[in-house]
Scaffold this active site. Structure first.
Site, PDB file in Angstrom:
ATOM      1  N   LYS A 187      13.143  -0.071   6.500  1.00 27.07           N
ATOM      2  CA  LYS A 187      11.850  -0.015   7.186  1.00 27.07           C
ATOM      3  C   LYS A 187      11.960  -0.532   8.623  1.00 27.07           C
ATOM      4  O   LYS A 187      11.290   0.000   9.527  1.00 27.07           O
ATOM      5  CB  LYS A 187      10.789  -0.793   6.399  1.00 27.07           C
ATOM      6  N   TYR A 210      15.256  -2.193   1.241  1.00 24.85           N
ATOM      7  CA  TYR A 210      13.982  -1.607   1.687  1.00 24.85           C
ATOM      8  C   TYR A 210      13.594  -2.130   3.073  1.00 24.85           C
ATOM      9  O   TYR A 210      13.229  -1.358   3.966  1.00 24.85           O
ATOM     10  CB  TYR A 210      12.914  -1.955   0.649  1.00 24.85           C
TER      11      TYR A 210
HETATM   12  N1  NAD Z   1       1.627   0.864  -0.907  1.00 23.06           N
HETATM   13  C1  NAD Z   1       1.892  -0.052   0.017  1.00 23.06           C
HETATM   14  O1  NAD Z   1       1.253  -1.130   0.083  1.00 23.06           O
HETATM   15  C2  NAD Z   1       2.972   0.190   1.008  1.00 23.06           C
HETATM   16  C3  NAD Z   1       3.335  -0.856   1.872  1.00 23.06           C
HETATM   17  C4  NAD Z   1       4.276  -0.623   2.852  1.00 23.06           C
HETATM   18  C5  NAD Z   1       4.864   0.625   2.951  1.00 23.06           C
HETATM   19  N2  NAD Z   1       4.540   1.629   2.065  1.00 23.06           N
HETATM   20  C6  NAD Z   1       5.189   2.916   2.205  1.00 23.06           C
HETATM   21  O2  NAD Z   1       4.239   3.934   2.090  1.00 23.06           O
HETATM   22  C7  NAD Z   1       4.898   5.127   1.609  1.00 23.06           C
HETATM   23  C8  NAD Z   1       4.123   5.707   0.430  1.00 23.06           C
HETATM   24  O3  NAD Z   1       4.232   4.814  -0.666  1.00 23.06           O
HETATM   25  P1  NAD Z   1       3.132   4.682  -1.825  1.00 23.06           P
HETATM   26  O4  NAD Z   1       2.820   3.241  -1.912  1.00 23.06           O
HETATM   27  O5  NAD Z   1       2.048   5.655  -1.626  1.00 23.06           O
HETATM   28  O6  NAD Z   1       4.034   5.028  -3.111  1.00 23.06           O
HETATM   29  P2  NAD Z   1       3.943   6.194  -4.227  1.00 23.06           P
HETATM   30  O7  NAD Z   1       5.052   5.933  -5.172  1.00 23.06           O
HETATM   31  O8  NAD Z   1       2.555   6.254  -4.761  1.00 23.06           O
HETATM   32  O9  NAD Z   1       4.210   7.525  -3.398  1.00 23.06           O
HETATM   33  C9  NAD Z   1       5.471   7.840  -2.881  1.00 23.06           C
HETATM   34  C10 NAD Z   1       5.775   9.293  -3.204  1.00 23.06           C
HETATM   35  O10 NAD Z   1       7.028   9.665  -2.582  1.00 23.06           O
HETATM   36  C11 NAD Z   1       7.681  10.566  -3.443  1.00 23.06           C
HETATM   37  N3  NAD Z   1       9.116  10.603  -3.164  1.00 23.06           N
HETATM   38  C12 NAD Z   1      10.012   9.607  -3.390  1.00 23.06           C
HETATM   39  N4  NAD Z   1      11.247   9.999  -3.036  1.00 23.06           N
HETATM   40  C13 NAD Z   1      11.132  11.272  -2.570  1.00 23.06           C
HETATM   41  C14 NAD Z   1      12.063  12.201  -2.055  1.00 23.06           C
HETATM   42  N5  NAD Z   1      13.363  11.884  -1.951  1.00 23.06           N
HETATM   43  N6  NAD Z   1      11.624  13.410  -1.651  1.00 23.06           N
HETATM   44  C15 NAD Z   1      10.304  13.725  -1.760  1.00 23.06           C
HETATM   45  N7  NAD Z   1       9.382  12.879  -2.252  1.00 23.06           N
HETATM   46  C16 NAD Z   1       9.778  11.660  -2.661  1.00 23.06           C
HETATM   47  C17 NAD Z   1       7.379  10.033  -4.839  1.00 23.06           C
HETATM   48  O11 NAD Z   1       7.546  11.039  -5.833  1.00 23.06           O
HETATM   49  C18 NAD Z   1       5.941   9.553  -4.702  1.00 23.06           C
HETATM   50  O12 NAD Z   1       5.010  10.522  -5.159  1.00 23.06           O
HETATM   51  C19 NAD Z   1       6.329   4.700   1.266  1.00 23.06           C
HETATM   52  O13 NAD Z   1       7.186   5.028   2.350  1.00 23.06           O
HETATM   53  C20 NAD Z   1       6.217   3.200   1.130  1.00 23.06           C
HETATM   54  O14 NAD Z   1       7.444   2.547   1.360  1.00 23.06           O
HETATM   55  C21 NAD Z   1       3.603   1.427   1.101  1.00 23.06           C
END
Ligand code: NAD
Length: 289
Positions: free
Chosen positions: A175, A171
């Site tokens: 990133k 990951y």
């Molecule tokens: N939540 C945090 O604190 C945090 C921190 C750093 C980075 N991020 C990044 O933010 C982004 C959103 O994450 P989140 O925390 O909202 O998670 P989440 O799991 O709530 O949402 C992610 C969504 O992406 C969809 N998804 C996954 N693979 C897919 C694909 N191949 N095609 C289409 N859709 C797909 C999933 O079905 C899910 O609904 C991600 O890239 C994550 O790495 C989140």
């Protein structure tokens, strides 16, 4: 008038978490939104058309414009289909928000090839595949004399950018790659009227709640308290970066609660020099100091 009035946006992974909040805010601000979500598990297994359609229903019930897309953005054709759907349904594409994500944490000695491949595919390849197809569309627009005013917002993470997070080699590497991709794309696509920025968010979503220890850290606030970990806190920055008037490109911002920090990447911290070629012993004597 909304900040995104008339803009057409694709948001990947917009069925849940942070992407869902982006979609709801974008629509409230006047954008037409392609809500992409494959609907799989945290680890990227399975598929469910429900989340993408539920967000679209929520937007349209509130009077906004949105269509659902359930393609897998980790595939070349899936990504192409999402871009094409924006053009087919809304006649153009102005904004790409790359947000879809999964986690398959493991320490390096035990990491399976499938854990590495799946995470690199969804995050790094998925970001690039979406960017590639959107960029080809914007280049064609520019060459045809219709210079775009377009924006891409990528989603990096503190893991890999500011924090070497043990257990997230796949990951964090993806990133960090997304942060580098953002800077390169900003350089390349400027001539076609495309700005490219990235965010590194922190918010309470199913992804973070599945990480040991995070549930307690990100607990729901008491009644009347500000919710510092609401995923909705992330979206105003993304909407600003997506807006026509935003001049910023080639930037990476950390965002959480009420704080936005601009991040800077690799830079020289020290240099040692010698005349001609180094001797190994001389390096050993001077570099560790
Ligand atoms: N939540 C945090 O604190 C945090 C921190 C750093 C980075 N991020 C990044 O933010 C982004 C959103 O994450 P989140 O925390 O909202 O998670 P989440 O799991 O709530 O949402 C992610 C969504 O992406 C969809 N998804 C996954 N693979 C897919 C694909 N191949 N095609 C289409 N859709 C797909 C999933 O079905 C899910 O609904 C991600 O890239 C994550 O790495 C989140």
């Amino acid at each position: 008038m909304g900040a995104l009035e008339g803009r057409v946006a694709v948001i990947t992974g917009a069925g849940r978490g942070i992407g869902r909040e982006h979609a709801l805010l974008f629509a409230r601000e006047g954008a037409s939104v392609v809500v992409n979500d494959l609907g799989g598990s945290n680890a990227g297994e399975g598929a469910d058309a429900g989340p993408a359609h539920e967000v679209v229903d929520e937007i349209t019930a509130a009077g906004g414009r949105a269509v659902a897309n359930t393609d897998n953005i980790a595939t070349w054709d899936g990504a192409k289909g999402v871009v094409q759907q924006a053009i087919d349904e809304f006649g153009r594409l102005d904004v790409l928000v790359n947000n879809a994500g999964i986690l398959r944490d493991a320490f390096i000695p035990g990491m399976e090839e499938s854990q590495w491949d799946a995470v690199i595919a969804v995050h790094l390849k998925g970001h690039f595949a979406m960017l590639r197809h959107a960029a080809a569309y914007w280049k064609a627009q520019s060459k045809a004399g219709d210079q775009p005013n377009a924006a891409v917002i990528n989603t990096a993470s503190g893991s890999g950018v500011t924090l070497p997070n043990a257990g997230q080699a796949n990951y964090g590497a993806a990133k960090a790659g997304i942060a580098a991709l953002t800077l390169i794309a900003a350089e390349e696509l400027d001539r076609y009227g495309v700005r490219v920025n990235a965010i590194a968010p922190i918010a309470r979503t199913r992804l973070t709640l599945a990480t040991p220890g995070m549930g307690a850290l990100m607990a729901e606030p008491e009644e009347g308290e500000v919710d510092l970990f609401s995923p909705a806190n992330i979206s105003p920055l993304v909407a600003y970066l997506a807006s026509e008037k935003c001049p910023l490109t080639g930037k990476v911002f950390a965002v959480q609660g009420g704080a936005i920090s601009e991040l800077a990447g690799w830079h020289d911290v020290k240099t040692i020099e010698t005349d001609g070629r180094w001797l190994i012993d001389d390096i050993a004597a001077r570099l560790p100091q």
